[in-house]
Enzyme design. Sequence first.
Site, PDB file in Angstrom:
ATOM      1  N   HIS A  96       0.832  -1.209   0.000  1.00 32.98           N
ATOM      2  CA  HIS A  96       0.000   0.000   0.000  1.00 32.98           C
ATOM      3  C   HIS A  96       0.873   1.269   0.000  1.00 32.98           C
ATOM      4  O   HIS A  96       0.714   2.152  -0.847  1.00 32.98           O
ATOM      5  CB  HIS A  96      -0.918  -0.044   1.222  1.00 32.98           C
ATOM      6  CG  HIS A  96      -1.839   1.129   1.353  1.00 32.98           C
ATOM      7  ND1 HIS A  96      -3.170   1.070   1.017  1.00 32.98           N
ATOM      8  CD2 HIS A  96      -1.610   2.397   1.769  1.00 32.98           C
ATOM      9  CE1 HIS A  96      -3.717   2.243   1.224  1.00 32.98           C
ATOM     10  NE2 HIS A  96      -2.794   3.077   1.689  1.00 32.98           N
ATOM     11  N   GLU A  97       1.819   1.323   0.931  1.00 32.49           N
ATOM     12  CA  GLU A  97       2.684   2.506   1.016  1.00 32.49           C
ATOM     13  C   GLU A  97       3.597   2.616  -0.203  1.00 32.49           C
ATOM     14  O   GLU A  97       3.885   3.717  -0.669  1.00 32.49           O
ATOM     15  CB  GLU A  97       3.525   2.483   2.304  1.00 32.49           C
ATOM     16  CG  GLU A  97       2.728   2.566   3.591  1.00 32.49           C
ATOM     17  CD  GLU A  97       1.784   3.761   3.662  1.00 32.49           C
ATOM     18  OE1 GLU A  97       2.113   4.835   3.148  1.00 32.49           O
ATOM     19  OE2 GLU A  97       0.682   3.596   4.230  1.00 32.49           O
ATOM     20  N   HIS A 100       1.747   4.480  -2.909  1.00 34.47           N
ATOM     21  CA  HIS A 100       1.784   5.943  -2.717  1.00 34.47           C
ATOM     22  C   HIS A 100       3.167   6.486  -3.112  1.00 34.47           C
ATOM     23  O   HIS A 100       3.282   7.462  -3.838  1.00 34.47           O
ATOM     24  CB  HIS A 100       1.587   6.311  -1.233  1.00 34.47           C
ATOM     25  CG  HIS A 100       0.202   6.086  -0.703  1.00 34.47           C
ATOM     26  ND1 HIS A 100      -0.924   6.524  -1.341  1.00 34.47           N
ATOM     27  CD2 HIS A 100      -0.236   5.510   0.449  1.00 34.47           C
ATOM     28  CE1 HIS A 100      -2.004   6.213  -0.613  1.00 34.47           C
ATOM     29  NE2 HIS A 100      -1.604   5.587   0.469  1.00 34.47           N
ATOM     30  N   ASP A 172      -7.742   7.547   2.610  1.00 37.39           N
ATOM     31  CA  ASP A 172      -7.186   8.013   1.334  1.00 37.39           C
ATOM     32  C   ASP A 172      -8.304   8.404   0.380  1.00 37.39           C
ATOM     33  O   ASP A 172      -8.241   9.441  -0.271  1.00 37.39           O
ATOM     34  CB  ASP A 172      -6.371   6.896   0.662  1.00 37.39           C
ATOM     35  CG  ASP A 172      -5.112   6.557   1.436  1.00 37.39           C
ATOM     36  OD1 ASP A 172      -4.699   7.382   2.271  1.00 37.39           O
ATOM     37  OD2 ASP A 172      -4.560   5.475   1.203  1.00 37.39           O
TER      38      ASP A 172
HETATM   39 ZN    ZN Z   1      -2.852   5.083   2.111  1.00 36.65          ZN
END
Ligand code: ZN
Length: 317
Positions: A96-97, A100, A172
């Site tokens: 997930h990170e 980003h 988010d």
């Molecule tokens: Zn996030």
Amino acid sequence: QKTAYEIPKRDWSSDVCSSDLLSDDVDVAVLARGSSGFSGADLANLVNEAALNAARYNQKVVRMLDFEFAKDKVLMGAERRSMIISENEKRVTAIHEAGHALLAVMLPHAEPIHKVSIIPRGMALGITMQLPADEKHNYSREHLEDQIAILLGGRIAEEITIGSITTGAGNDLERATDLARRMVCEWGMSGAMGPLTFGKKEEQIFLGREIAQHTDYSEDTALRIDQEVKRFVTDNSNKAQAVLGEHKQKLLDLADALLARETLDAEQVRRIAVGLPLEDIAPATGAAAALPPREPKTAKERQPIVPPLPPRPLTQE
Ligand code: ZN
């Protein structure tokens, strides 16, 4: 309670602070960019925490690392290393990170990345931090669109690598939708809606600082606003999907590096994004390089009150 180390007494009443307590590697400009919006008390807190952290490791000077540690603590809450997270959950967080972070590096109008970490803090399992290049007050439409793509990138990364979506992306999505709505309704950035604002904001003095939205447009307009907001979100979701899909291997590499090291700085993310290995990163230079390693020397010193170690400088590995 006795403190483990003695902090030298200094005369702080003089208005010129001697800098012999500061390591040469402390970059005030970088700290300033990362602490925009801090109040005076926040800044005092930051400096205090940094000094405490330096004293904790019996250092003679306060290093940039101590300031970074303190800034993250003030900004995002203390690290929660004791939090129990399953291996699978950790991997999902890393992917997930990484989504980003990779977008923040690859999209041309994004704010530069500062660091990405999968150490849990406060309510968050991981965090990707961007650093404004300067103290910006105006943002271009391209920048905001890239920002929406970055916000959606975490969820998209999960989708294209694991094939499923977790609830971790809820905040988010909320922020991405909010940004898109403001672009349409407040900043007149939608071509279809024109340079108009929609919805009057009114500060209700009697309700404290709560802001009430007043609808000043027809139902037909409301429908078109919703369509435009949706278009901003979908277009940038597609953009994020295209970039992450094309660089899926880099996304996985970045997630692996995060799992191995927990925190990566901007330089390390950029290296992975261009396919370079992490190992030959230049060691720290200046005063920081000359300092002894942070580990306490004797077993007795290893015992004490010392809270969990801050992330050690990766560049010295
Ligand atoms: Zn996030």
